[in-house]
Write an enzyme that holds these catalytic residues in place. Structure first.
Site, PDB file in Angstrom:
ATOM      1  N   SER A 151       6.194   4.953   8.474  1.00 41.85           N
ATOM      2  CA  SER A 151       6.463   6.371   8.710  1.00 41.85           C
ATOM      3  C   SER A 151       6.101   6.724  10.142  1.00 41.85           C
ATOM      4  CB  SER A 151       5.637   7.232   7.752  1.00 41.85           C
ATOM      5  OG  SER A 151       5.721   8.604   8.090  1.00 41.85           O
ATOM      6  N   TYR A 164      -2.409   9.230   4.715  1.00 41.37           N
ATOM      7  CA  TYR A 164      -1.027   8.727   4.689  1.00 41.37           C
ATOM      8  C   TYR A 164      -0.697   7.977   5.979  1.00 41.37           C
ATOM      9  CZ  TYR A 164       4.122   9.087   4.414  1.00 41.37           C
ATOM     10  OH  TYR A 164       5.480   8.836   4.398  1.00 41.37           O
ATOM     11  N   LYS A 168       0.332   4.049   6.360  1.00 38.57           N
ATOM     12  CA  LYS A 168       1.637   3.675   6.901  1.00 38.57           C
ATOM     13  C   LYS A 168       1.504   2.820   8.158  1.00 38.57           C
ATOM     14  CE  LYS A 168       4.429   5.508   3.917  1.00 38.57           C
ATOM     15  NZ  LYS A 168       5.153   4.615   2.972  1.00 38.57           N
TER      16      LYS A 168
END
Length: 243
Positions: A151, A164, A168
């Site tokens: 991401s 997150y 990622k």
């Protein structure tokens, strides 16, 4: 003739959003698909029949698919996902690691539980599913493709997504290492940094403008993953594509 005729693909988190779009497109291009999804909410809680609904749609359209509801965040879940492919189709050629959850908060407000849950699904989940597939491909001298979902939150950062983004970024590092190690086994490993409008991203900053950009719809990002999984990209490994 489809781009994936005779191939068997495992797609995690395929009960909706990007994973659903991948599964339907792969099936339409001739692949037999294992549709994995625990069926939980965006934060990873609960369960539903999302995977079976996608399978039903694929079969109704003339494709081949089976549902799997195993939890990617566990080692046993990863083994069970591979077993679904082998038990139903006898092989695996493609793995798309797509499953994920969000628990967004500023770093100061991120609890250990929220940190661990997100890292466990994204980063450890990628490990849990990739390892048994990797070993099967290697042990059987079977060429394969593994696609991991990174991401821009991990590559560049994003406010309120420390857990997150860290997961990622870790997935990107794993992809780079496995691309090097996979060369001797004819296992290609690539990454995707998608910018899609799904339930995962619908309320993130800037997402409200996404309906004006059709390229952010899952069905318009899926062809990029089809290309990555197909023999058209046979010379590519160790790369991250933004879509």
């Amino acid at each position: 003739m489809g781009l994936l005729d005779g191939k068997v693909a495992i797609i995690t988190g395929a009960g909706g959003g990007l994973g659903e779009a991948y599964a339907k497109l792969f099936a339409s291009e001739g692949a037999s698909v294992v549709v994995n999804d625990l069926g939980g909410a965006r934060d990873g809680t609960g369960s539903s029949g999302a995977a079976q609904a996608v399978v039903d749609a694929i079969v109704a359209a003339g494709g081949k698919a089976v549902a799997n509801t195993s939890d990617v965040s566990t080692v046993d879940g990863g083994k069970a996902i591979l077993a679904s492919a082998l038990d139903n189709y006898g092989q695996v050629d493609i793995l798309v690691n797509n499953a994920g959850i969000l628990r967004d908060k500023t770093f100061a407000k991120t609890s250990e539980e929220d940190w661990d849950a997100v890292v466990k699904v994204h980063l450890k989940g990628t490990y849990n599913v990739t390892l048994p597939v990797w070993n099967w491909l290697r042990d059987n001298n079977h060429p394969g493709v593994i696609i991991m979902t990174s991401s821009t939150s991990g590559l560049y950062g994003n406010f309120g997504q420390s857990n997150y983004g860290a997961a990622k970024a870790g997935i990107y590092g794993l992809m780079r290492v496995l691309a090097i190690e996979g060369a001797r086994y004819n296992i290609r490993v690539m990454g995707l940094a998608p910018g899609a409008l799904t339930r995962m991203t619908a309320d993130l900053p800037g997402a409200q403008n996404a309906p004006d950009n059709p390229m952010r719809l899952p069905e318009n990002i899926a062809p990029t993953v089809l290309y990555m999984a197909s023999d058209l990209a046979a010379d590519h490994t160790g790369k991250v594509l933004a879509a």
